[in-house]
Motif scaffolding. Structure first.
Motif, mmCIF file in Angstrom:
data_model
loop_
_atom_site.group_PDB
_atom_site.id
_atom_site.type_symbol
_atom_site.label_atom_id
_atom_site.label_comp_id
_atom_site.label_asym_id
_atom_site.label_seq_id
_atom_site.Cartn_x
_atom_site.Cartn_y
_atom_site.Cartn_z
ATOM 1 N N UNK A 160 0.824 -1.216 0.000
ATOM 2 C CA UNK A 160 0.000 0.000 0.000
ATOM 3 C C UNK A 160 0.857 1.264 0.000
ATOM 4 N N UNK A 161 1.792 1.316 -0.908
ATOM 5 C CA UNK A 161 2.640 2.496 -1.054
ATOM 6 C C UNK A 161 2.686 2.855 -2.545
ATOM 7 N N UNK A 162 3.043 4.096 -2.876
ATOM 8 C CA UNK A 162 3.076 4.503 -4.285
ATOM 9 C C UNK A 162 4.140 3.734 -5.076
ATOM 10 N N UNK A 163 3.869 3.559 -6.387
ATOM 11 C CA UNK A 163 4.786 2.839 -7.281
ATOM 12 C C UNK A 163 6.122 3.565 -7.397
ATOM 13 N N UNK A 164 6.061 4.925 -7.391
ATOM 14 C CA UNK A 164 7.292 5.706 -7.505
ATOM 15 C C UNK A 164 8.232 5.455 -6.344
ATOM 16 N N UNK A 165 7.670 5.273 -5.170
ATOM 17 C CA UNK A 165 8.496 5.017 -3.983
ATOM 18 C C UNK A 165 9.154 3.639 -4.100
ATOM 19 N N UNK A 166 8.389 2.657 -4.575
ATOM 20 C CA UNK A 166 8.947 1.302 -4.754
ATOM 21 C C UNK A 166 10.080 1.354 -5.780
ATOM 22 N N UNK A 167 9.844 2.055 -6.904
ATOM 23 C CA UNK A 167 10.855 2.164 -7.957
ATOM 24 C C UNK A 167 12.116 2.844 -7.424
ATOM 25 N N UNK A 168 11.936 3.902 -6.598
ATOM 26 C CA UNK A 168 13.073 4.633 -6.027
ATOM 27 C C UNK A 168 13.917 3.730 -5.137
ATOM 28 N N UNK A 169 13.276 2.945 -4.283
ATOM 29 C CA UNK A 169 14.005 2.051 -3.367
ATOM 30 C C UNK A 169 14.773 1.002 -4.179
ATOM 31 N N UNK A 170 14.146 0.451 -5.180
ATOM 32 C CA UNK A 170 14.807 -0.582 -5.994
ATOM 33 C C UNK A 170 15.991 0.009 -6.750
ATOM 34 N N UNK A 171 15.805 1.197 -7.335
ATOM 35 C CA UNK A 171 16.899 1.848 -8.059
ATOM 36 C C UNK A 171 18.065 2.164 -7.135
ATOM 37 N N UNK A 172 17.769 2.675 -5.942
ATOM 38 C CA UNK A 172 18.831 2.992 -4.984
ATOM 39 C C UNK A 172 19.576 1.727 -4.575
ATOM 40 N N UNK A 173 18.863 0.646 -4.384
ATOM 41 C CA UNK A 173 19.503 -0.620 -3.988
ATOM 42 C C UNK A 173 20.420 -1.133 -5.103
ATOM 43 N N UNK A 174 19.959 -1.004 -6.340
ATOM 44 C CA UNK A 174 20.788 -1.418 -7.478
ATOM 45 C C UNK A 174 22.061 -0.594 -7.539
ATOM 46 N N UNK A 175 21.958 0.717 -7.337
ATOM 47 C CA UNK A 175 23.141 1.589 -7.381
ATOM 48 C C UNK A 175 24.105 1.246 -6.256
ATOM 49 N N UNK A 176 23.583 0.962 -5.087
ATOM 50 C CA UNK A 176 24.452 0.603 -3.952
ATOM 51 C C UNK A 176 25.186 -0.699 -4.267
ATOM 52 N N UNK A 177 24.482 -1.673 -4.839
ATOM 53 C CA UNK A 177 25.100 -2.959 -5.181
ATOM 54 C C UNK A 177 26.189 -2.739 -6.228
#
Length: 184
Positions: A160-177
């Motif tokens: 129950x959170x916005x899609x943009x927030x999910x996309x942001x978290x995933x993108x940030x995790x990819x960059x950290x990796x």
């Protein structure tokens, strides 16, 4: 403005009543004296002497009847004065007791306000800690679901959170990796 139950007001009323009674008594005695202007002469005395003596006697009787009434009104005024003083004393005691209660209540209210402020500060600190923990938990859930091959739409819907927030978290995790891979 004169207070209805003030001691001075009732004393003035009693003085006024006594003054009226004295004036009425004075007028009554004066009227009786007109009926009997003195001792009538014997040569003019026929039925008038008897009437004058009777009127003089009745005036004395009326004065004797009014005297106890005046004394009783004086006793009543003194008793009334004592009762008024007693009621004033009781009112003063009640006011003092009420004032002390008001002071106690104000003290308790100020203590309650201070305690409430302390409680609000503690709650704010707790909310900040719990909200930061909740954000980290939510981010971890997003990454776990992404690693389990959930798509962005289903992750957003389940949490129950916005899609943009999910996309942001995933993108940030990819960059950290990627940064970790590059640094090795």
């Amino acid at each position: 403005m004169i207070e209805l139950f003030s001691l001075e007001f009732w004393i003035a009323i009693l003085f006024f009543i006594n003054f009226i009674l004295v004036i009425l008594l004075f007028l009554f005695v004066k009227r009786m004296n007109r009926l009997n202007p003195g001792e009538p002469d014997q040569k003019y005395c026929d039925d008038g002497c008897e009437n004058a003596k009777y009127a003089s006697g009745s005036a004395v009787d009326i004065i004797e009847m009014l005297e106890p009434l005046v004394k009783e009104s004086k006793k009543t005024a003194i008793s009334f004065d004592k009762q008024i003083k007693e009621k004033k004393r009781l009112i003063k005691e009640l006011n003092d007791a009420l004032d002390s209660r008001i002071i106690s209540i104000n003290l308790l209210l100020s203590r309650a306000d201070a305690l409430q402020k302390k409680l609000e500060v503690r709650n704010n600190q707790f909310n900040l800690e719990s909200s930061s923990n909740a954000v980290l938990d939510q981010q971890n859930q997003i990454i776990e679901m992404y690693n389990q091959n959930f798509d962005i739409d289903s992750i957003a819907q389940r949490l129950s959170i916005p899609k943009g927030e999910v996309q942001l978290v995933i993108d940030l995790k990819k960059k950290i990796v990627e940064m970790e891979k590059n640094s090795r």
